[in-house]
Design a protein around this motif. Structure first.
Motif, PDB file in Angstrom:
ATOM      1  N   PRO A 209       0.475  -1.538   0.409  1.00 55.68           N
ATOM      2  CA  PRO A 209       0.276  -0.102   0.131  1.00 55.68           C
ATOM      3  C   PRO A 209       0.450   1.499   0.346  1.00 55.68           C
ATOM      4  CG  PRO A 209      -0.198  -0.485   2.355  1.00 55.68           C
ATOM      5  CD  PRO A 209       0.686  -2.144   0.835  1.00 55.68           C
ATOM      6  N   THR A 210       1.931   0.914   0.427  1.00 56.36           N
ATOM      7  CA  THR A 210       3.128   2.197   0.393  1.00 56.36           C
ATOM      8  C   THR A 210       4.445   1.921   0.742  1.00 56.36           C
ATOM      9  OG1 THR A 210       4.088   1.564   3.370  1.00 56.36           O
ATOM     10  CG2 THR A 210       1.613   3.329   2.531  1.00 56.36           C
ATOM     11  N   VAL A 211       5.193   3.002   0.463  1.00 51.07           N
ATOM     12  CA  VAL A 211       7.016   2.715  -0.222  1.00 51.07           C
ATOM     13  C   VAL A 211       7.495   1.819   1.052  1.00 51.07           C
ATOM     14  CG1 VAL A 211       7.482   4.929  -0.023  1.00 51.07           C
ATOM     15  CG2 VAL A 211       8.623   2.891  -1.336  1.00 51.07           C
ATOM     16  N   ARG A 212       7.235   2.829   2.023  1.00 49.42           N
ATOM     17  CA  ARG A 212       7.546   2.176   3.555  1.00 49.42           C
ATOM     18  C   ARG A 212       7.093   0.910   4.399  1.00 49.42           C
ATOM     19  NH1 ARG A 212       9.135   3.138   9.236  1.00 49.42           N
ATOM     20  NH2 ARG A 212       9.594   1.335   9.978  1.00 49.42           N
ATOM     21  N   ALA A 279       8.435   9.838  -0.981  1.00 49.77           N
ATOM     22  CA  ALA A 279       6.610   9.062  -0.584  1.00 49.77           C
ATOM     23  C   ALA A 279       5.577   8.669  -2.199  1.00 49.77           C
ATOM     24  CB  ALA A 279       6.310  10.611   0.116  1.00 49.77           C
ATOM     25  N   GLY A 280       6.696   7.930  -2.874  1.00 51.95           N
ATOM     26  CA  GLY A 280       5.839   7.300  -4.242  1.00 51.95           C
ATOM     27  C   GLY A 280       5.475   8.211  -5.169  1.00 51.95           C
ATOM     28  N   VAL A 309       7.129   0.580 -10.880  1.00 50.63           N
ATOM     29  CA  VAL A 309       6.301   0.232 -10.423  1.00 50.63           C
ATOM     30  C   VAL A 309       4.929   0.635  -9.652  1.00 50.63           C
ATOM     31  CG1 VAL A 309       6.012  -2.668  -9.257  1.00 50.63           C
ATOM     32  CG2 VAL A 309       7.575  -1.959 -10.298  1.00 50.63           C
ATOM     33  N   LEU A 310       5.363   1.530  -8.900  1.00 53.39           N
ATOM     34  CA  LEU A 310       4.706   1.846  -7.063  1.00 53.39           C
ATOM     35  C   LEU A 310       3.257   2.626  -7.939  1.00 53.39           C
ATOM     36  CD1 LEU A 310       6.727   3.083  -4.310  1.00 53.39           C
ATOM     37  CD2 LEU A 310       4.902   1.530  -4.216  1.00 53.39           C
ATOM     38  N   CYS A 311       3.928   3.289  -9.458  1.00 55.56           N
ATOM     39  CA  CYS A 311       2.547   3.825 -10.126  1.00 55.56           C
ATOM     40  C   CYS A 311       2.795   3.978 -11.043  1.00 55.56           C
ATOM     41  CB  CYS A 311       3.507   6.226 -10.337  1.00 55.56           C
ATOM     42  SG  CYS A 311       4.869   6.289 -11.286  1.00 55.56           S
ATOM     43  N   GLY A 312       2.822   2.911 -11.754  1.00 54.84           N
ATOM     44  CA  GLY A 312       2.675   2.307 -13.047  1.00 54.84           C
ATOM     45  C   GLY A 312       3.096   3.530 -14.459  1.00 54.84           C
ATOM     46  N   ALA A 313       3.364   2.356 -15.670  1.00 58.58           N
ATOM     47  CA  ALA A 313       3.644   3.658 -16.535  1.00 58.58           C
ATOM     48  C   ALA A 313       2.844   5.244 -17.498  1.00 58.58           C
ATOM     49  CB  ALA A 313       3.937   2.298 -17.849  1.00 58.58           C
TER      50      ALA A 313
END
Length: 356
Positions: A209-212, A279-280, A309-313
């Motif tokens: 759910p988060t980078v942390r 923070a993403g 990967v977290l945000c998508g292309a």
């Protein structure tokens, strides 16, 4: 694993684009004993490029101490037409070829075989060059990593780990086990743990759910007592106390002094700080990471992979992906000029095959 279908494809493409963009951002200042955090920011202030929101600017003067790497013209704003060749991208491509050739049951010996077949010797560095030489002289793993190799805990294995995270989305322990099998060809100790941690981090980014949360998950695959794990936890604790990014990195510079600018441990500190304080946000993550200094192109590449990967292309801002022109330069035989989108599609097919 919950990441499926078009979402998986977008996130894998985001990882590839992020890795290449972050690598390109850091490449002109990749010389950590010269391009310190302070010098990088002085360069950016001179060019009126702070806050940094795009690739590095063209030098505004020929000031002593501000000389960029020789390839800089192909890596700065306005000069990028497809990616530059770099080992940080070559190894992602080689990892893809490894999994397509040998499958997920590949052996460490097969990693070495593919290096000899696909990778030019002079495009390897530090631990990889030592291992390559040992392979050519007939040594087998694990001797390839330990014989006449003073670089065993440097960052080389970590930069080879992305493909294992991309093809094992949401399964970080499996990603880490694949990365370990690759890493022991050339590394030991924290050098191997760095590869395992990076693969798990990228894998976790698909579902965290988060980078942390992704960082916490990745820590679970390496020994808690290792210097790498202790360093990552230290950055987490400094971030939690409310210290600024600058204060956190100044503290970590003191605490990792003497390890050298290509060692896995201080670079993991810079990378962790970039991810946490970013923070993403894709742009903030890769720019903070590169401004952190040390092995700038390697750290920028891994930070970009995680953030992508977290945000998508689709969510990567156009100033980062458009200049890449969907084209990658590579020293890996048979892959120079490949389409980034095609590499991502092939990666998705492997991930889907692994999950079936």
């Amino acid at each position: 694993m919950t990441t499926v279908g078009t979402e998986l494809a977008d996130r894998v493409l985001g990882g590839w684009l992020g890795r290449i963009a972050g690598n390109m951002l850091g490449k002109p200042v990749e010389q950590g004993d010269h391009w310190t955090r302070d010098r990088i920011d002085r360069y950016l202030r001179q060019a009126e490029a702070l806050p940094l929101t795009d690739y590095l600017p063209v030098p505004v003067s020929a000031g002593v101490g501000f000389e960029l790497r020789p390839e800089w013209r192909e890596c700065v704003r306005g000069g990028i037409h497809g990616s530059c060749r770099d080992d940080d991208v070559d190894y992602a491509i080689l990892g893809l070829d490894l999994l397509e050739t040998y499958g997920f049951g590949f052996s460490t010996e097969q990693v070495g075989d593919l290096w000899l077949l696909r990778l030019p010797y002079l495009q390897t560095f530090t631990a990889e060059r030592a291992a390559y030489r040992n392979l050519a002289n007939g040594l087998k793993p694990p001797l390839t990593a330990t014989y006449d190799n003073p670089y065993q805990e440097w960052i080389g294995a970590l930069i080879r780990a992305d493909v294992y995270g991309w093809t094992c989305p949401g399964v970080p322990r499996h990603a880490a086990s694949l990365a370990r099998r690759d890493a022991v060809l050339s590394h030991t100790g924290n050098g191997v743990y760095g590869a395992m941690w990076a693969a798990a981090l990228i894998s976790a980014a698909f579902t965290a759910p988060t980078v942390r949360s992704a960082i916490d998950t990745a820590l679970m695959v390496i020994p808690a007592s290792s210097r790498l794990a202790r360093t990552v936890r230290r950055v987490l604790s400094l971030h939690e106390t409310g210290l600024s990014w600058e204060e956190t990195l100044s503290t970590m510079t003191e605490e990792t002094a003497g390890l050298g600018w290509i060692h896995t441990v201080p670079n993991a500190a810079v990378l962790t700080a970039g991810l946490l304080y970013g923070a993403g946000d894709f742009t903030r993550t890769i720019t903070l990471t590169v401004r952190g200094g040390l092995d700038t192109d390697s750290n920028g590449a891994t930070a970009g992979s995680v953030a992508g990967v977290l945000c998508g292309a689709r969510e990567i801002p156009p100033q980062w992906k458009d200049p890449l022109e969907d084209t990658v330069r590579s020293a890996v035989f048979g892959f120079d000029g490949a389409r980034i989108s095609e590499l991502a599609e092939r990666t998705v097919r492997l991930a889907e095959a692994a999950a079936s």
